[in-house]
Design a protein around this motif. Structure first.
Motif, mmCIF file in Angstrom:
data_model
loop_
_atom_site.group_PDB
_atom_site.id
_atom_site.type_symbol
_atom_site.label_atom_id
_atom_site.label_comp_id
_atom_site.label_asym_id
_atom_site.label_seq_id
_atom_site.Cartn_x
_atom_site.Cartn_y
_atom_site.Cartn_z
ATOM 1 N N SER A 146 0.829 -1.198 0.000
ATOM 2 C CA SER A 146 0.000 0.000 0.000
ATOM 3 C C SER A 146 0.860 1.243 0.000
ATOM 4 O O SER A 146 1.898 1.306 0.653
ATOM 5 C CB SER A 146 -0.894 0.006 1.242
ATOM 6 O OG SER A 146 -1.509 1.259 1.406
ATOM 7 N N LYS A 190 -0.346 3.053 -12.301
ATOM 8 C CA LYS A 190 -0.704 3.439 -10.937
ATOM 9 C C LYS A 190 -1.938 2.669 -10.465
ATOM 10 O O LYS A 190 -2.919 2.534 -11.194
ATOM 11 C CB LYS A 190 -0.966 4.945 -10.887
ATOM 12 C CG LYS A 190 -0.991 5.534 -9.494
ATOM 13 C CD LYS A 190 -1.035 7.053 -9.568
ATOM 14 C CE LYS A 190 -0.989 7.666 -8.172
ATOM 15 N NZ LYS A 190 -1.001 9.150 -8.240
ATOM 16 N N ASN A 191 -1.850 2.148 -9.239
ATOM 17 C CA ASN A 191 -2.937 1.411 -8.584
ATOM 18 C C ASN A 191 -3.173 0.015 -9.159
ATOM 19 O O ASN A 191 -4.139 -0.646 -8.776
ATOM 20 C CB ASN A 191 -4.252 2.202 -8.615
ATOM 21 C CG ASN A 191 -4.156 3.500 -7.835
ATOM 22 O OD1 ASN A 191 -3.513 3.559 -6.790
ATOM 23 N ND2 ASN A 191 -4.783 4.545 -8.352
ATOM 24 N N ARG A 215 2.221 -6.078 -6.447
ATOM 25 C CA ARG A 215 2.717 -4.752 -6.061
ATOM 26 C C ARG A 215 4.168 -4.755 -5.595
ATOM 27 O O ARG A 215 4.606 -3.855 -4.883
ATOM 28 C CB ARG A 215 1.817 -4.126 -4.982
ATOM 29 C CG ARG A 215 0.385 -3.895 -5.443
ATOM 30 C CD ARG A 215 -0.500 -3.407 -4.311
ATOM 31 N NE ARG A 215 -1.838 -3.117 -4.811
ATOM 32 C CZ ARG A 215 -2.296 -1.908 -5.122
ATOM 33 N NH1 ARG A 215 -1.515 -0.861 -4.990
ATOM 34 N NH2 ARG A 215 -3.524 -1.736 -5.562
#
Length: 295
Positions: A2, A137-138, A159
């Motif tokens: 995160s 992104k994300n 990630r």
């Protein structure tokens, strides 16, 4: 991982350096924003001392352009056109940087810059930059593919960068193919340029856009080769997204149909939003990403 877990280090100044065979790019990143950017020639065939001086010069200029001092840096990342060796301290033998082969560059830079330094493959830095601040992104699972003089592949799974046991994940360029070739012979701007006796792959693209039949055939075959590579990686890793970077990615429209004949819409393909700055941003963010060795 995160973005909330990045912690306070995200607010500090980090330096990203992209060391290529032709140029050195450097920039300062704060809060995922590139606040300075400079380029200078690498002079790759001069001497080890000259190249190291050029890296330092680009770094100092980037820091000065950001309005800070070297003492304000918390970290510096160096993107190299190879996979670092010996616990991330050494540049291996590399055709683009023949004078820096086997140089233990990380402690040298750390001493010069006065901060922690990490080395990373430039394709990994590219995909990391696009994940932090660009087209990916994300996203959770992404493969970055750089299409330029050669070809590079950076892999981000769950990630996190995936480097593999020997830091060789994605190093497909020298994979042998039937007929004595390797993969980069089929997916290389250098090779398509050589086929027509011009300077670069972009020259071939321009000829194709002007209607040159031979150039159009070469670009069409190049597109099929890229499509085969993406489809193979897609079947192996099944990412959400491919991000294409490098000079030839900007001409994707001219070989997109051939690529899609292999990919068949199974995976999204996006063009880099950060362009040649992606590896600078990605290398600057290495400290805020799980790094496999102590720095």
């Amino acid at each position: 991982m995160s973005r909330k877990s990045l912690g306070e280090s995200r607010n500090k100044y980090s330096l990203g350096i992209d060391l290529g065979g032709t140029k050195i790019a450097a920039g300062v990143v704060q809060n995922l924003q590139l606040i300075s950017y400079v380029e200078r020639p690498t002079e790759a065939f001069s001497s080890k001392q000259r190249i190291l001086a050029n890296i330092y010069d680009a770094s100092v200029k980037a820091v000065k352009e950001a309005g800070i001092d070297l003492t304000d840096l918390s970290f510096a990342g160096l993107a190299i056109p190879a996979c670092p060796e010996e616990n991330g301290e050494v540049i291996p033998e590399c055709p683009n940087l023949p004078k820096l082969g086997r140089v233990k560059i990380r402690p040298l830079l750390a001493k010069q810059l006065g901060c922690k330094v990490a080395l990373e493959n430039d394709a990994n830095c590219f995909v990391l930059g696009e994940w932090f601040a660009g087209a990916a992104k994300n996203k959770t699972n992404v493969v970055g593919v750089t299409l330029g003089t050669g070809v590079g592949v950076g892999i981000l799974l769950n990630r996190q960068l995936y480097r593999g046991k020997h830091w060789q994940a994605g190093e497909v360029w020298d994979q042998p193919l039937p007929g004595g070739k390797n993969l980069e012979d089929d997916v290389s701007g250098r090779k398509i340029a050589e086929a027509l006796g011009v300077h670069s792959g972009l020259d071939v693209v321009q000829m194709a856009r002007r209607g040159n039949r031979e150039a159009k055939e070469i670009i069409s075959q190049y597109g099929r080769n890229v499509g085969w590579l993406l489809a193979f990686i897609g079947r192996l890793l099944d990412p959400e997204l491919f991000v294409l970077g490098g000079s030839l990615s900007q001409a994707f429209d001219i070989f997109e149909e051939e690529v899609n004949s292999f990919v068949k819409g199974r995976w999204e393909i996006w063009i880099s939003k950060l362009g040649h700055r992606a590896s600078v941003i990605g290398s600057a963010m290495l400290l805020n990403h799980p790094y496999p060795v102590s720095i």
